[in-house]
Scaffold this motif. Structure first.
Motif, short mmCIF file in Angstrom:
data_model
loop_
_atom_site.label_atom_id
_atom_site.label_comp_id
_atom_site.label_asym_id
_atom_site.label_seq_id
_atom_site.Cartn_x
_atom_site.Cartn_y
_atom_site.Cartn_z
N LEU A 12 0.90 -1.14 0.00
CA LEU A 12 0.00 0.00 0.00
C LEU A 12 0.92 1.17 0.00
O LEU A 12 0.89 2.03 0.84
N ALA A 13 1.73 1.08 -0.99
CA ALA A 13 2.69 2.09 -1.31
C ALA A 13 3.88 2.02 -0.44
O ALA A 13 4.74 2.82 -0.55
N SER A 14 3.97 1.05 0.38
CA SER A 14 5.22 0.93 1.09
C SER A 14 5.33 -0.30 1.93
O SER A 14 6.38 -0.54 2.44
N THR A 15 4.32 -1.09 2.09
CA THR A 15 4.47 -2.26 2.93
C THR A 15 4.07 -3.53 2.25
O THR A 15 4.69 -4.51 2.42
N ALA A 16 2.97 -3.59 1.55
CA ALA A 16 2.48 -4.89 1.06
C ALA A 16 3.10 -5.35 -0.19
O ALA A 16 3.11 -5.25 -0.70
N SER A 17 3.66 -5.55 -0.87
CA SER A 17 4.40 -5.95 -1.99
C SER A 17 3.61 -6.04 -3.29
O SER A 17 2.44 -6.28 -3.30
N ALA A 18 4.32 -5.82 -4.32
CA ALA A 18 3.71 -5.85 -5.64
C ALA A 18 3.19 -7.22 -5.95
O ALA A 18 2.57 -7.42 -6.96
N ASN A 127 6.55 -11.72 1.16
CA ASN A 127 7.10 -11.39 -0.15
C ASN A 127 8.43 -10.65 -0.07
O ASN A 127 8.89 -10.08 -1.06
N ASN A 128 9.04 -10.69 1.12
CA ASN A 128 10.34 -10.05 1.31
C ASN A 128 10.38 -8.62 0.78
O ASN A 128 11.34 -8.21 0.13
N ALA A 129 9.32 -7.87 1.06
CA ALA A 129 9.26 -6.47 0.62
C ALA A 129 10.37 -5.68 1.29
O ALA A 129 10.79 -5.99 2.41
N THR A 130 10.83 -4.65 0.62
CA THR A 130 11.92 -3.83 1.17
C THR A 130 11.45 -2.99 2.35
O THR A 130 12.27 -2.54 3.15
#
Length: 183
Positions: A12-18, A127-130
């Motif tokens: 959600l623009a910074s946490t949940a991953s594409a 999802n190993n989001a940054t």
């Protein structure tokens, strides 16, 4: 990877991953193709941002916890069976903590293919989001790459994402439209 909504627009623009977006399209593709599958905001006044085969509307309020500044994808247009990288620039106004969630609906025309609630922080971890929870206030530029299934049917998809904080406050509102009928 089983579910992605243009990556829940990188957390959600910074946490949940594409990967939420790609997973959603993958799931929808499996549903439409009979299980043969292998494997999108920025305008506060409802302005539609149009690309070649996809567009988005930021249907949120200026008080939402996440303010999307831009979304870009590569390749543009997205290509079934290829990697898709989603780039999001956003400002986070309030801390995003465990318990934040997104209600996601995927439609093919008027037919609802999927309606599901996602734990934003869990999706980011899986999802190993940054960007991981808790997400602190500030500007974020996030890129997330997902593999789109090659079996995505030639169709127009509409994806509604409504995000909420752990306190049930509005976090994000996005309407994405993806046209896989165009070549």
């Amino acid at each position: 990877m089983k579910f992605t909504i243009l990556a829940l627009i990188p957390l959600l623009a910074s946490t949940a991953s594409a990967s939420l977006a790609a997973d959603a399209l993958s799931w929808a593709g499996e549903l439409v193709s009979g299980g043969k599958s292998g494997g999108v905001v920025s305008a506060k006044d409802g302005e539609v941002r149009t690309m070649d085969s996809w567009s988005y509307v930021d249907c949120g309020l200026a008080t939402d916890a996440v303010q999307i500044k831009s979304i870009k994808v590569s390749p543009d247009p997205p290509v079934p069976g290829k990697n898709l990288t989603v780039y999001v620039n956003a400002d986070v106004l309030d801390v995003i903590e465990e318990g934040a969630y997104a209600d996601v609906t995927v439609k093919l025309g008027l037919i609802k293919l999927l309606q599901k609630q996602f734990d934003v922080c869990e999706e980011a971890r899986n999802n190993n989001a940054t960007v991981q929870c808790p997400v602190q206030p500030g500007p974020y530029s996030v890129a997330q790459t997902v593999e789109l299934p090659k079996e995505i049917p030639k169709a127009k998809f509409a994806v509604q994402v409504r995000g909420y904080t752990a306190d049930e406050d509005d976090m994000l509102c996005l309407d994405l439209f993806v046209d896989f009928m165009k070549k």
